[in-house]
Design an enzyme around this catalytic site. Sequence first.
Site, PDB file in Angstrom:
ATOM      1  N   GLN A  34      43.363  -9.966 -36.889  1.00 55.57           N
ATOM      2  CA  GLN A  34      43.884 -11.331 -36.649  1.00 55.57           C
ATOM      3  C   GLN A  34      42.831 -12.223 -35.987  1.00 55.57           C
ATOM      4  O   GLN A  34      43.173 -13.138 -35.238  1.00 55.57           O
ATOM      5  CB  GLN A  34      45.149 -11.276 -35.795  1.00 55.57           C
ATOM      6  CG  GLN A  34      46.413 -10.918 -36.570  1.00 55.57           C
ATOM      7  CD  GLN A  34      46.734 -11.924 -37.671  1.00 55.57           C
ATOM      8  OE1 GLN A  34      46.442 -13.119 -37.567  1.00 55.57           O
ATOM      9  NE2 GLN A  34      47.329 -11.449 -38.747  1.00 55.57           N
ATOM     10  N   SER A  35      41.571 -11.973 -36.257  1.00 59.39           N
ATOM     11  CA  SER A  35      40.506 -12.759 -35.632  1.00 59.39           C
ATOM     12  C   SER A  35      40.582 -14.236 -36.035  1.00 59.39           C
ATOM     13  O   SER A  35      40.558 -14.571 -37.221  1.00 59.39           O
ATOM     14  CB  SER A  35      39.160 -12.180 -36.062  1.00 59.39           C
ATOM     15  OG  SER A  35      38.128 -13.134 -35.890  1.00 59.39           O
TER      16      SER A  35
END
Length: 373
Positions: free
Chosen positions: A102-103
Amino acid sequence: MGSLQETQLPQFEFLTKKPYTPPSWAAHLTPTPSHLFSLGHFPTPIHKWNLPNLPKNTQVYVKRDDLSGMQLSGNKVRKLEFLMAEAVEEGADCVITIGGVQSNHCRATAVAAKYLNLDCYLILRTTKDLVYRDPGLDGNLLVERLAGARIELVSEEDYYRLGRDELINILKNKLLGEGRKPYVIPMGGSTSLATWGYIEAVREIQQQLKQGNVVGATFDDIVVACGSGCTGAGLALGSRLSHLGAQVHAYSSWGSPDYFYDYAQGLLDGLQAGLKARDIIDIKDAKGLGYAINTKEELIFLKEIAEETGIILDPVYSGKAAFQMMRDMADDPAKWEGRKVLFIHTGGLLSLYDNMEAVAPLVGNWQRMDICR
Ligand SMILES: *Cc1c(COP(=O)(O)O)cnc(C)c1O
């Protein structure tokens, strides 16, 4: 056929590569970037943030870097303006970067790459059992996949066994073998070059202060979330060199302050700043239960702030930073009394969409509309 000469076209600011001139107070830093791309919408607004239960006469303002544009790119767009200019200068035809599944940084890079007609390769860390499965479309993945980024999943085990640099090298060498010209962006886009993004943001803040949309001449404190220390280091360096004079507090979302002081020091040394990170920035621990894990209290705080002020914080970075800032204010109100604080909202909203189950019990009621006929 009437033809419009190219010279008659308006000069668009957006998406153009421009020569870069640093502020005079930062001109001695080296290396100085030669160019930047205008990718974001700047200046981002600064406005009063009516947080509840502040110490006496403490005023908090918020700088809305969550509104920096480029599909909710938050703080990452300021870094990418410089990184992407270097990629294009070097003749790259694709970019590689790496991060958690989920960067926010990977998502921002995916969009920036497509703005500039580059392919984007993302190495995303996930759990062992998810590495062979479709990663789905939650949160940041939706934007990355719509933008056509190539996603390379790696398990946490491989990630820590081989290390980020090695994983990037494997992909880089493969692409070089195919005749591609990849440009590598390290995790978080956090390099000395990228630090210029928030040195520039200080120039922007100074100009906004001059235009007088903030009562009084300056800010006493700047508060920001910290994931690598790059954003905080840029702000602290800018604040010190420009004589803005604000004390920068960076609240870390994982790890220990010692780690981030060292990381920030490396960024400062990379610019030959000749300053000690510990002298110019105050790094505080706000990680709570750990990276991207929230306590119920933190989520309730996030919900309360949304309901009382209309500002939506992200659970991984800005939410933890604001939560801990409010705690510090409650623990030692005398220290903050009468101060003017600027909180930098660094964005990250899309990661909320990966937290639906945790958020669901906190949100308001609903009913079928009462239609009496
Ligand atoms: C990446 C990120 C940060 C941390 O920025 P660093 O420069 O790595 O310290 C803070 N907030 C959000 C929303 C981010 O995505």
